[in-house]
Design a protein around this motif. Structure first.
Motif, mmCIF file in Angstrom:
data_model
loop_
_atom_site.group_PDB
_atom_site.id
_atom_site.type_symbol
_atom_site.label_atom_id
_atom_site.label_comp_id
_atom_site.label_asym_id
_atom_site.label_seq_id
_atom_site.Cartn_x
_atom_site.Cartn_y
_atom_site.Cartn_z
ATOM 1 N N VAL A 177 51.156 40.913 37.041
ATOM 2 C CA VAL A 177 49.995 41.781 37.238
ATOM 3 C C VAL A 177 49.829 42.727 36.051
ATOM 4 O O VAL A 177 48.725 42.949 35.552
ATOM 5 N N LEU A 178 50.962 43.240 35.553
ATOM 6 C CA LEU A 178 50.919 44.132 34.392
ATOM 7 C C LEU A 178 50.341 43.403 33.178
ATOM 8 O O LEU A 178 49.511 43.935 32.437
ATOM 9 N N HIS A 179 50.794 42.165 32.981
ATOM 10 C CA HIS A 179 50.286 41.324 31.890
ATOM 11 C C HIS A 179 48.761 41.243 31.958
ATOM 12 O O HIS A 179 48.062 41.399 30.947
ATOM 13 N N TYR A 180 48.239 41.034 33.147
ATOM 14 C CA TYR A 180 46.797 40.942 33.325
ATOM 15 C C TYR A 180 46.128 42.288 33.020
ATOM 16 O O TYR A 180 45.159 42.360 32.257
ATOM 17 N N ALA A 181 46.691 43.350 33.583
ATOM 18 C CA ALA A 181 46.075 44.668 33.398
ATOM 19 C C ALA A 181 46.063 45.083 31.930
ATOM 20 O O ALA A 181 45.115 45.710 31.459
ATOM 21 N N MET A 182 47.128 44.701 31.194
ATOM 22 C CA MET A 182 47.202 45.096 29.785
ATOM 23 C C MET A 182 46.247 44.289 28.924
ATOM 24 O O MET A 182 45.945 44.672 27.798
ATOM 25 N N MET A 183 45.806 43.152 29.442
ATOM 26 C CA MET A 183 44.996 42.248 28.635
ATOM 27 C C MET A 183 43.514 42.590 28.694
ATOM 28 O O MET A 183 42.810 42.402 27.717
ATOM 29 N N VAL A 184 43.032 43.104 29.847
ATOM 30 C CA VAL A 184 41.586 43.279 29.984
ATOM 31 C C VAL A 184 41.091 44.391 29.062
ATOM 32 O O VAL A 184 41.841 45.293 28.696
ATOM 33 N N LYS A 185 39.802 44.299 28.719
ATOM 34 C CA LYS A 185 39.231 45.254 27.778
ATOM 35 C C LYS A 185 38.885 46.567 28.459
ATOM 36 O O LYS A 185 39.185 47.623 27.946
ATOM 37 N N ARG A 189 39.219 46.398 37.577
ATOM 38 C CA ARG A 189 39.098 46.212 39.024
ATOM 39 C C ARG A 189 39.941 45.053 39.542
ATOM 40 O O ARG A 189 40.661 45.199 40.523
ATOM 41 N N THR A 190 39.844 43.886 38.888
ATOM 42 C CA THR A 190 40.590 42.745 39.410
ATOM 43 C C THR A 190 42.099 42.946 39.284
ATOM 44 O O THR A 190 42.825 42.721 40.254
ATOM 45 N N PRO A 191 42.611 43.374 38.124
ATOM 46 C CA PRO A 191 44.055 43.642 38.077
ATOM 47 C C PRO A 191 44.501 44.666 39.125
ATOM 48 O O PRO A 191 45.580 44.519 39.717
ATOM 49 N N LEU A 192 43.675 45.673 39.363
ATOM 50 C CA LEU A 192 44.056 46.682 40.360
ATOM 51 C C LEU A 192 44.060 46.091 41.764
ATOM 52 O O LEU A 192 44.882 46.475 42.595
ATOM 53 N N LEU A 193 43.155 45.153 42.008
ATOM 54 C CA LEU A 193 43.147 44.483 43.308
ATOM 55 C C LEU A 193 44.452 43.708 43.503
ATOM 56 O O LEU A 193 45.112 43.811 44.548
ATOM 57 N N TYR A 194 44.845 42.961 42.476
ATOM 58 C CA TYR A 194 46.125 42.260 42.547
ATOM 59 C C TYR A 194 47.270 43.251 42.779
ATOM 60 O O TYR A 194 48.146 43.023 43.604
ATOM 61 N N ALA A 195 47.237 44.348 42.020
ATOM 62 C CA ALA A 195 48.316 45.327 42.133
ATOM 63 C C ALA A 195 48.365 45.909 43.542
ATOM 64 O O ALA A 195 49.454 46.094 44.113
ATOM 65 N N GLY A 196 47.189 46.178 44.121
ATOM 66 C CA GLY A 196 47.145 46.743 45.464
ATOM 67 C C GLY A 196 47.723 45.793 46.499
ATOM 68 O O GLY A 196 48.530 46.189 47.354
ATOM 69 N N ILE A 197 47.320 44.521 46.399
ATOM 70 C CA ILE A 197 47.827 43.537 47.358
ATOM 71 C C ILE A 197 49.336 43.386 47.187
ATOM 72 O O ILE A 197 50.093 43.337 48.174
#
Lengths: 212, 263
Positions: A177-185, A189-197
């Protein structure tokens, strides 16, 4: 707290419920996004937007699926706890292997198709780009878990060590999830959704007495 | 669009990116952050009537109807390379007017040093603005000499037709030697100002995006390399060219500047 709720006296789903069609169905469900994506890439709808930059789209897609399947496989044991349905555990290994499968596709498209096995560039990426380093660690963990997933490996490693090794999924999932969050510009929202779940799934594991 | 003068002298000698790709693979966060969101969410976006406010250090400020603002300025077709900061690129046949022609019409005063552009802010019509992904309204800017450079285009069309909304209708900037995010879309305000204006991406992540944002293969984005790019429709990455291949025309603008500092 919501978590401190007693498990139903009678399980919502019978503990041993596991019809013969369930595993093939879940297999197909887990595979269907890939089939759908391949169809969209041109066989079904030529000119589909996913085909404009197919390599980039395929990397994003496989990464999304890897995270989704990782979360689904982490939902298995909370589901058993909450519903009393022990049979669901028989799906866990397959779901975990699917998570690894999509992560491997993700990595292979990046290394093989996107960078065309330009190892110098890839290695430089791993060292220099933090989100790629993080992603690589997650994939390496998933690889170790996949390799040791056959039942025979539990015996060979010994149940205790096997369990310890597989607890590394609690590291791989947040790293993914961190990998995804660090990648987006900009759009988190989507990385945070993953993180929340993921957070909910981890909280549901807290040693709270669910049974009498 | 009638009466377009082709400018083969300014045409990139490369195959065009197909219309289908140009109009379905867009970064236009006002209509959603997915690449295919703008083409879907911008359907029915109304661009008539459209006014552009010109203000700041100009002799002729005012809020102009777009048609009147551009009236009589000859439209040209220019085939430009477009390099996105994300590492992909296209070759696009734009239709538009040199920004310099419009600026001459509104007469910047001697105090004007920069030009600031602003995109429409209207969450009802631009659903992506319902969420504060960026600090709306989207703002971009150029130094006045960059704005006056003959390559700098105000586009009103693409492929000989009016701009589709997902491409920034009815009026967008095209600065071919800079990363795509500089080319602000659906412009409603053009301000001539004295100080370097704050720009959307530079405010969002100052260590990643600068005011200049010149295409430069030697200066990496902190999270990815800018040495290569993937031309849409091609399999292998190709080398990114300094100033996106327009160094002959624009390198002089940055003589003596440290482009690692002014990224």
């Amino acid at each position: 707290m919501v978590l401190i709720r007693r498990a139903p006296a009678r399980p919502l789903i019978a503990a041993g419920w596991f019809p013969r069609w369930l595993k093939p169905l879940v297999f197909l469900l887990a595979l269907s996004p890939l089939l759908w994506f391949v169809l969209r890439l041109g066989l079904l709808r030529p000119g589909d937007p996913v085909a404009v930059n197919p390599i980039e789209t395929a990397i994003r897609f496989s990464g999304d699926q890897a995270l989704t399947l990782l979360l689904v496989s982490l939902a298995v044991s909370p589901l058993r706890r909450l519903t009393g349905w022990a049979g669901v555990m028989r799906l866990r290994r397959m779901l975990g292997l699917f998570a690894f499968f999509y992560a491997a596709v993700h990595l292979l498209i990046y290394a093989g198709v996107d960078q065309f096995f330009d190892w110098a560039v890839i290695w430089a990426d791993v060292l220099k780009r933090c989100y790629i380093t993080v992603g690589m660690v997650a994939v390496v963990i998933l690889l170790a878990l996949a390799v040791t997933s056959p039942k025979g490996m539990v015996r060979r490693l010994g149940g205790r060590w096997w369990k310890r090794l597989h607890a590394l999924v609690y590291l791989a999932a947040p790293l993914g999830v961190l990998h995804y969050a660090m990648m987006v510009k900009a759009d988190l929202r989507t990385p945070l959704l993953y993180a929340g779940i993921l957070a909910v799934l981890l909280l549901l594991r807290l040693p709270v007495p669910l049974r009498r | 669009l009638p009466g377009i003068t082709p400018r083969p002298d300014l045409a990139a000698p490369e195959p065009l990116t197909p219309w289908q790709a140009v109009t379905t693979y867009n970064n236009f966060y006002e209509f959603g952050t997915g690449k295919d969101d703008p083409a879907r969410n911008a359907v029915g976006f109304k661009t008539e009537p459209w006014t552009v406010t010109v203000d700041g250090d100009v002799a002729k400020p005012g809020t102009y109807d777009l048609g009147r603002l551009l009236f009589g300025i000859g439209q040209e077709e220019r085939i430009y390379r477009m390099r996105c900061v994300e590492g992909w690129s296209m070759v696009i046949p734009w239709v538009g007017i040199p920004l310099a022609e419009l600026l001459k019409r509104v007469e910047p005063t001697g105090d004007a040093k920069f030009v600031r552009f602003e995109t429409l802010h209207d969450p009802k019509r631009m659903p992506g603005q319902a969420w504060k992904v960026l600090d709306w309204p989207y703002a971009e800017g150029l130094r006045l000499d960059e704005a006056m450079n003959p390559l700098t285009l105000l586009a009103t069309g693409v492929y000989g037709r009016s701009l589709p909304p997902q491409n920034g209708a009815p009026l967008r900037l095209v600065v071919p030697w800079k990363y795509g995010f500089k080319s602000v879309k659906s412009i409603v305000r053009i301000s001539l100002v004295r100080e370097m204006p704050g720009t959307s991406w530079a405010r969002q992540a100052p260590q990643e995006y600068g005011f200049y944002a010149n295409v430069n293969p030697q200066v990496d984005h902190p999270r990815w390399s800018q040495a290569k790019e993937r031309r849409i429709g091609e399999f292998f990455r190709r080398d990114t060219l300094m100033f996106n291949g327009y160094a002959d025309a624009v390198a002089g603008l940055y003589a003596g500047m440290d482009l690692r500092k002014w990224y």
